[in-house]
Design a protein around this motif. Structure first.
Motif, PDB file in Angstrom:
ATOM      1  N   GLU A   6       0.476  -1.201  -0.355  1.00  0.00           N
ATOM      2  CA  GLU A   6       0.106  -0.125  -0.133  1.00  0.00           C
ATOM      3  C   GLU A   6       0.543   1.478  -0.244  1.00  0.00           C
ATOM      4  O   GLU A   6       0.907   2.191  -1.090  1.00  0.00           O
ATOM      5  N   VAL A   7       2.127   1.902   1.212  1.00  0.00           N
ATOM      6  CA  VAL A   7       2.986   2.111   0.875  1.00  0.00           C
ATOM      7  C   VAL A   7       3.960   2.922  -0.194  1.00  0.00           C
ATOM      8  O   VAL A   7       3.826   3.807  -0.797  1.00  0.00           O
ATOM      9  N   TYR A   8       4.320   1.286  -0.896  1.00  0.00           N
ATOM     10  CA  TYR A   8       5.044   2.330  -1.800  1.00  0.00           C
ATOM     11  C   TYR A   8       5.157   0.785  -3.266  1.00  0.00           C
ATOM     12  O   TYR A   8       5.751   1.476  -4.101  1.00  0.00           O
ATOM     13  N   GLY A   9       4.027   0.539  -3.463  1.00  0.00           N
ATOM     14  CA  GLY A   9       3.424  -0.031  -4.296  1.00  0.00           C
ATOM     15  C   GLY A   9       4.596  -1.396  -5.555  1.00  0.00           C
ATOM     16  O   GLY A   9       3.305  -2.334  -3.877  1.00  0.00           O
ATOM     17  N   ASN A  10       3.933  -1.538  -6.594  1.00  0.00           N
ATOM     18  CA  ASN A  10       4.089  -2.942  -6.888  1.00  0.00           C
ATOM     19  C   ASN A  10       5.131  -3.741  -6.616  1.00  0.00           C
ATOM     20  O   ASN A  10       5.251  -4.705  -6.792  1.00  0.00           O
ATOM     21  N   ILE A  11       7.089  -3.007  -6.856  1.00  0.00           N
ATOM     22  CA  ILE A  11       7.584  -3.557  -6.403  1.00  0.00           C
ATOM     23  C   ILE A  11       8.653  -3.008  -4.930  1.00  0.00           C
ATOM     24  O   ILE A  11       8.595  -1.937  -4.984  1.00  0.00           O
ATOM     25  N   VAL A  12       8.563  -3.511  -4.195  1.00  0.00           N
ATOM     26  CA  VAL A  12       8.866  -2.775  -3.054  1.00  0.00           C
ATOM     27  C   VAL A  12      10.823  -4.126  -2.973  1.00  0.00           C
ATOM     28  O   VAL A  12      11.154  -4.716  -2.978  1.00  0.00           O
ATOM     29  N   LYS A  13      11.123  -3.513  -2.596  1.00  0.00           N
ATOM     30  CA  LYS A  13      13.245  -3.540  -2.124  1.00  0.00           C
ATOM     31  C   LYS A  13      13.370  -3.161  -1.006  1.00  0.00           C
ATOM     32  O   LYS A  13      13.067  -1.526  -0.402  1.00  0.00           O
ATOM     33  N   VAL A  14      13.410  -4.173   0.361  1.00  0.00           N
ATOM     34  CA  VAL A  14      13.810  -4.505   1.496  1.00  0.00           C
ATOM     35  C   VAL A  14      15.303  -4.667   1.627  1.00  0.00           C
ATOM     36  O   VAL A  14      15.911  -5.200   1.230  1.00  0.00           O
ATOM     37  N   SER A  15      15.837  -3.352   1.815  1.00  0.00           N
ATOM     38  CA  SER A  15      17.988  -3.549   2.198  1.00  0.00           C
ATOM     39  C   SER A  15      18.311  -3.833   3.610  1.00  0.00           C
ATOM     40  O   SER A  15      17.683  -2.221   4.077  1.00  0.00           O
ATOM     41  N   GLY A  16      19.177  -3.506   3.948  1.00  0.00           N
ATOM     42  CA  GLY A  16      20.204  -3.405   5.251  1.00  0.00           C
ATOM     43  C   GLY A  16      19.284  -3.843   6.653  1.00  0.00           C
ATOM     44  O   GLY A  16      19.938  -3.314   7.603  1.00  0.00           O
ATOM     45  N   LEU A  17      18.966  -5.022   5.688  1.00  0.00           N
ATOM     46  CA  LEU A  17      18.774  -6.232   6.742  1.00  0.00           C
ATOM     47  C   LEU A  17      20.234  -6.736   7.336  1.00  0.00           C
ATOM     48  O   LEU A  17      21.050  -7.292   6.684  1.00  0.00           O
ATOM     49  N   ILE A  18      20.630  -5.862   8.366  1.00  0.00           N
ATOM     50  CA  ILE A  18      21.530  -6.194   9.566  1.00  0.00           C
ATOM     51  C   ILE A  18      22.113  -8.223   8.835  1.00  0.00           C
ATOM     52  O   ILE A  18      20.904  -8.712   9.544  1.00  0.00           O
ATOM     53  N   GLY A  19      23.185  -8.985   8.669  1.00  0.00           N
ATOM     54  CA  GLY A  19      22.796 -10.611   8.285  1.00  0.00           C
ATOM     55  C   GLY A  19      22.095 -11.162   7.493  1.00  0.00           C
ATOM     56  O   GLY A  19      22.880 -11.933   7.061  1.00  0.00           O
ATOM     57  N   HIS A  20      21.796 -10.284   6.415  1.00  0.00           N
ATOM     58  CA  HIS A  20      20.941 -11.212   5.337  1.00  0.00           C
ATOM     59  C   HIS A  20      20.948  -9.943   3.576  1.00  0.00           C
ATOM     60  O   HIS A  20      21.325  -8.696   4.452  1.00  0.00           O
ATOM     61  N   PRO A  21      20.861 -10.993   3.637  1.00  0.00           N
ATOM     62  CA  PRO A  21      20.506 -10.077   1.885  1.00  0.00           C
ATOM     63  C   PRO A  21      19.485  -9.521   1.184  1.00  0.00           C
ATOM     64  O   PRO A  21      18.848  -9.035   2.224  1.00  0.00           O
ATOM     65  N   ASP A  22      19.249  -7.619   0.760  1.00  0.00           N
ATOM     66  CA  ASP A  22      18.197  -7.833   0.453  1.00  0.00           C
ATOM     67  C   ASP A  22      16.715  -7.837   0.227  1.00  0.00           C
ATOM     68  O   ASP A  22      17.445  -9.207  -0.803  1.00  0.00           O
ATOM     69  N   LEU A  23      16.287  -7.883   0.278  1.00  0.00           N
ATOM     70  CA  LEU A  23      15.014  -9.036  -0.152  1.00  0.00           C
ATOM     71  C   LEU A  23      14.295  -8.005  -1.434  1.00  0.00           C
ATOM     72  O   LEU A  23      13.925  -6.672  -1.289  1.00  0.00           O
ATOM     73  N   LEU A  24      13.700  -8.612  -2.168  1.00  0.00           N
ATOM     74  CA  LEU A  24      12.291  -8.033  -3.491  1.00  0.00           C
ATOM     75  C   LEU A  24      11.486  -8.530  -3.359  1.00  0.00           C
ATOM     76  O   LEU A  24      10.895  -9.594  -3.258  1.00  0.00           O
ATOM     77  N   PHE A  25      10.040  -7.668  -2.687  1.00  0.00           N
ATOM     78  CA  PHE A  25       8.520  -7.888  -3.372  1.00  0.00           C
ATOM     79  C   PHE A  25       7.716  -7.560  -4.240  1.00  0.00           C
ATOM     80  O   PHE A  25       8.055  -6.171  -4.403  1.00  0.00           O
ATOM     81  N   VAL A  26       7.594  -8.787  -4.948  1.00  0.00           N
ATOM     82  CA  VAL A  26       6.624  -8.123  -6.083  1.00  0.00           C
ATOM     83  C   VAL A  26       4.965  -8.681  -6.134  1.00  0.00           C
ATOM     84  O   VAL A  26       5.466  -9.576  -5.554  1.00  0.00           O
TER      85      VAL A  26
END
Length: 202
Positions: A6-26
């Motif tokens: 709802e906030v960011y749209g159809n494609i959302v990238k979540v980065s900066g997770l300590i110890g984890h790879p970036d996540l992409l939600f489609v």
């Protein structure tokens, strides 16, 4: 997830997770299709670190060189996928499961009448019921059997499997999306997560 969409749209990238790879939600079906079509022949998808550790370190003796398609990349992923896709992608194979899966769906819908309250609302733990339906469906296809997850009184083994599934989904987000303390200290939630995985391995 809904809030991200709802906030960011159809494609959302979540980065900066300590110890984890970036996540992409489609969140859009067309974009999901486009993403998969742009992949290379041997795509690299960042693994769930804890699941990779479970398969490649804790129980490599059990999984060997065939740890499945989740968390595996390159030629090993392609080799395993090739072994199962020939059967799973055949139209006739899919047709064979229409009737049994429809029976499971009917049983699931019949449970609704027994689950709704006086306000005609489903209980707060309805997600657990969805897990039961999914598990029953997957086992019917993968193991050619029904576990009885949707029955009023499932047998003890079915109850244990359902409990393990619930525990896995409750704990996987804690283990995978928070600070990976489990790498240094085996927290209670991490041990519960491993216990759920162990149940299926055994």
């Amino acid at each position: 997830m809904l809030q991200l969409h709802e906030v960011y749209g159809n494609i959302v990238k979540v980065s900066g997770l300590i110890g984890h790879p970036d996540l992409l939600f489609v969140f859009d079906g067309d974009e999901i299709r486009n993403t998969f079509r742009r992949e290379e022949v041997l795509p690299h998808r960042p693994a769930m670190p804890s699941l990779h550790h479970y398969k490649e370190v804790l129980h490599k003796d059990f999984f060997g060189d065939c740890p499945g398609v989740i968390g595996v990349h390159g030629e090993r992923w392609d080799k395993f996928r090739a072994q199962v896709q020939q059967v799973m992608l055949q139209a006739n194979a899919a047709k064979n499961y229409i009737s049994p899966l429809n029976d499971i769906a009917d049983d699931f819908i019949l449970r609704f009448d027994k689950l709704v309250d006086e306000n005609n609302e489903l209980p707060g733990n309805f997600l657990s019921e969805l897990y039961k339906w999914a598990l029953e469906s997957v086992c019917r296809v993968a193991l050619d059997t029904r576990l009885g997850c949707l029955s009023e009184n499932p047998n003890p083994e079915s109850r244990n499997i359902i409990a393990a599934i619930n525990m896995f989904f409750w704990r996987v987000a804690e283990v995978e999306l928070r600070l990976p303390v489990w790498r240094f200290y085996k927290t209670k939630k991490y041990l519960e997560y491993i216990g759920a995985l162990d149940h299926f391995r055994k």
